[in-house]
Write a protein that holds these residues in place. Structure first.
Motif, PDB file in Angstrom:
ATOM      1  N   LEU A  51       0.868  -1.172   0.000  1.00  0.00           N
ATOM      2  CA  LEU A  51       0.000   0.000   0.000  1.00  0.00           C
ATOM      3  C   LEU A  51       0.904   1.221   0.000  1.00  0.00           C
ATOM      4  O   LEU A  51       1.746   1.372   0.887  1.00  0.00           O
ATOM      5  N   TRP A  52       0.753   2.058  -1.036  1.00  0.00           N
ATOM      6  CA  TRP A  52       1.599   3.223  -1.231  1.00  0.00           C
ATOM      7  C   TRP A  52       0.808   4.499  -0.994  1.00  0.00           C
ATOM      8  O   TRP A  52      -0.337   4.608  -1.426  1.00  0.00           O
ATOM      9  N   SER A  53       1.435   5.485  -0.378  1.00  0.00           N
ATOM     10  CA  SER A  53       0.875   6.831  -0.296  1.00  0.00           C
ATOM     11  C   SER A  53       1.241   7.549  -1.587  1.00  0.00           C
ATOM     12  O   SER A  53       2.405   7.524  -2.005  1.00  0.00           O
ATOM     13  N   THR A  54       0.261   8.172  -2.257  1.00  0.00           N
ATOM     14  CA  THR A  54       0.593   8.896  -3.482  1.00  0.00           C
ATOM     15  C   THR A  54       1.214  10.250  -3.157  1.00  0.00           C
ATOM     16  O   THR A  54       1.874  10.830  -4.012  1.00  0.00           O
ATOM     17  N   GLY A  55       1.004  10.742  -1.921  1.00  0.00           N
ATOM     18  CA  GLY A  55       1.563  12.032  -1.525  1.00  0.00           C
ATOM     19  C   GLY A  55       3.078  12.030  -1.516  1.00  0.00           C
ATOM     20  O   GLY A  55       3.718  12.851  -2.164  1.00  0.00           O
ATOM     21  N   ASP A  56       3.672  11.083  -0.776  1.00  0.00           N
ATOM     22  CA  ASP A  56       5.136  11.030  -0.708  1.00  0.00           C
ATOM     23  C   ASP A  56       5.730   9.864  -1.495  1.00  0.00           C
ATOM     24  O   ASP A  56       6.933   9.644  -1.483  1.00  0.00           O
ATOM     25  N   LYS A  58       5.652   6.615  -1.067  1.00  0.00           N
ATOM     26  CA  LYS A  58       6.340   5.614  -0.250  1.00  0.00           C
ATOM     27  C   LYS A  58       5.379   4.522   0.178  1.00  0.00           C
ATOM     28  O   LYS A  58       4.175   4.733   0.280  1.00  0.00           O
ATOM     29  N   VAL A  59       5.941   3.346   0.436  1.00  0.00           N
ATOM     30  CA  VAL A  59       5.155   2.225   0.943  1.00  0.00           C
ATOM     31  C   VAL A  59       4.799   2.507   2.398  1.00  0.00           C
ATOM     32  O   VAL A  59       5.679   2.817   3.210  1.00  0.00           O
ATOM     33  N   ILE A  60       3.503   2.393   2.727  1.00  0.00           N
ATOM     34  CA  ILE A  60       3.076   2.588   4.113  1.00  0.00           C
ATOM     35  C   ILE A  60       2.601   1.275   4.751  1.00  0.00           C
ATOM     36  O   ILE A  60       2.423   1.201   5.960  1.00  0.00           O
ATOM     37  N   GLY A  61       2.391   0.252   3.927  1.00  0.00           N
ATOM     38  CA  GLY A  61       1.987  -1.052   4.432  1.00  0.00           C
ATOM     39  C   GLY A  61       2.396  -2.134   3.459  1.00  0.00           C
ATOM     40  O   GLY A  61       2.373  -1.923   2.244  1.00  0.00           O
ATOM     41  N   GLU A  62       2.782  -3.294   4.014  1.00  0.00           N
ATOM     42  CA  GLU A  62       3.234  -4.386   3.144  1.00  0.00           C
ATOM     43  C   GLU A  62       3.010  -5.720   3.839  1.00  0.00           C
ATOM     44  O   GLU A  62       3.245  -5.842   5.044  1.00  0.00           O
ATOM     45  N   VAL A  63       2.529  -6.691   3.071  1.00  0.00           N
ATOM     46  CA  VAL A  63       2.390  -8.070   3.554  1.00  0.00           C
ATOM     47  C   VAL A  63       2.788  -9.010   2.425  1.00  0.00           C
ATOM     48  O   VAL A  63       2.843  -8.600   1.261  1.00  0.00           O
ATOM     49  N   LYS A  85       1.328  -5.263  10.438  1.00  0.00           N
ATOM     50  CA  LYS A  85       1.948  -5.280  11.771  1.00  0.00           C
ATOM     51  C   LYS A  85       1.146  -4.445  12.750  1.00  0.00           C
ATOM     52  O   LYS A  85       1.037  -4.766  13.922  1.00  0.00           O
ATOM     53  N   SER A  86       0.589  -3.337  12.261  1.00  0.00           N
ATOM     54  CA  SER A  86      -0.331  -2.522  13.057  1.00  0.00           C
ATOM     55  C   SER A  86      -1.306  -1.868  12.078  1.00  0.00           C
ATOM     56  O   SER A  86      -0.956  -1.626  10.922  1.00  0.00           O
ATOM     57  N   PRO A  87      -2.544  -1.602  12.529  1.00  0.00           N
ATOM     58  CA  PRO A  87      -3.533  -1.003  11.628  1.00  0.00           C
ATOM     59  C   PRO A  87      -3.070   0.350  11.091  1.00  0.00           C
ATOM     60  O   PRO A  87      -2.319   1.073  11.755  1.00  0.00           O
ATOM     61  N   LEU A  88      -3.515   0.676   9.880  1.00  0.00           N
ATOM     62  CA  LEU A  88      -3.206   1.963   9.265  1.00  0.00           C
ATOM     63  C   LEU A  88      -4.479   2.797   9.190  1.00  0.00           C
ATOM     64  O   LEU A  88      -5.514   2.297   8.755  1.00  0.00           O
ATOM     65  N   TYR A  96      -4.294   6.580  -2.520  1.00  0.00           N
ATOM     66  CA  TYR A  96      -3.331   5.504  -2.275  1.00  0.00           C
ATOM     67  C   TYR A  96      -3.272   4.574  -3.480  1.00  0.00           C
ATOM     68  O   TYR A  96      -4.190   4.536  -4.288  1.00  0.00           O
ATOM     69  N   ARG A  97      -2.179   3.810  -3.552  1.00  0.00           N
ATOM     70  CA  ARG A  97      -2.041   2.768  -4.571  1.00  0.00           C
ATOM     71  C   ARG A  97      -1.830   1.434  -3.865  1.00  0.00           C
ATOM     72  O   ARG A  97      -0.942   1.310  -3.026  1.00  0.00           O
ATOM     73  N   LEU A  98      -2.662   0.460  -4.212  1.00  0.00           N
ATOM     74  CA  LEU A  98      -2.583  -0.879  -3.657  1.00  0.00           C
ATOM     75  C   LEU A  98      -2.143  -1.807  -4.777  1.00  0.00           C
ATOM     76  O   LEU A  98      -2.826  -1.916  -5.798  1.00  0.00           O
ATOM     77  N   LEU A  99      -0.984  -2.467  -4.589  1.00  0.00           N
ATOM     78  CA  LEU A  99      -0.374  -3.222  -5.675  1.00  0.00           C
ATOM     79  C   LEU A  99       0.061  -4.608  -5.239  1.00  0.00           C
ATOM     80  O   LEU A  99       0.477  -4.814  -4.102  1.00  0.00           O
TER      81      LEU A  99
END
Length: 180
Positions: A51-56, A58-63, A85-88, A96-99
């Motif tokens: 899960l990427w933030s389009t603002g900066d 960067k990846v903010i979540g990954e599994v 690991k913890s809720p976002l 956001y971008r989910l890939l």
């Protein structure tokens, strides 16, 4: 816990290596608990879902999901998922971008299909289109067709307070059973 996608679309290809998925904008504040990928005809590989933030950018979540991941039943199939690991907390109005990482010759996945908000997806977010590109970098390619998606990777959301409460209740019940 609920899934953003309510359905699994039929797999149509496996001729690409790299990231592909969806870009979405939230319609309300969302607590994301887990990320997942559809389980289709062949599901033998591990797939990194980011899960990427389009603002900066960067990846903010990954599994990593694979054949041994937990399964979540939807109307016509399953999603393999893993908890973050913890809720976002995704604020209303953010994009956001989910890939999902896919492999040429690997597990099949659905591509370039249209979804109907309220029918195939929950209305808590809108889909802006399809991002794709190489692994390890913010996806440089984007098809800005509203409600057009690749892969249908999903996020799972819910009330984190309820999830914690349920865990504590389960722990207390287990402790009481052991104690007696």
């Amino acid at each position: 816990m609920q899934s953003f996608f309510k359905m699994v679309n039929p797999p149509t290809r496996n001729d690409y290596s790299g990231l592909t998925g969806i870009e979405f904008t939230t319609n309300e504040d969302i607590n994301v608990l887990a990320l997942g990928r559809p389980v289709t005809i062949i599901f033998k590989q591990d797939h990194t879902v980011t899960l990427w933030s389009t603002g900066d950018k960067k990846v903010i979540g990954e599994v990593v999901v694979g054949p041994n991941s937990k399964k979540f039943k939807v109307e016509n199939g399953d999603y393999a998922y893993e908890f973050l690991k913890s809720p976002l907390k995704l604020p209303k109005g953010e994009t956001y971008r989910l890939l999902s990482e896919e492999f040429q010759g690997g597990d099949n996945w659905a591509t370039c299909y249209m979804v109907t908000p309220g029918k195939e997806i929950i209305d808590i977010a809108i889909i802006n289109g399809i991002p794709w590109g190489p692994v390890g970098v913010y996806p440089p390619n984007f098809d800005a067709t509203p409600n057009k998606v690749d892969i249908g990777c999903t996020f799972f959301y819910g009330d984190t307070t309820k999830a914690v409460t349920r865990s504590i209740e389960k722990l207390c019940i287990t402790w009481a059973e052991i104690k007696n």
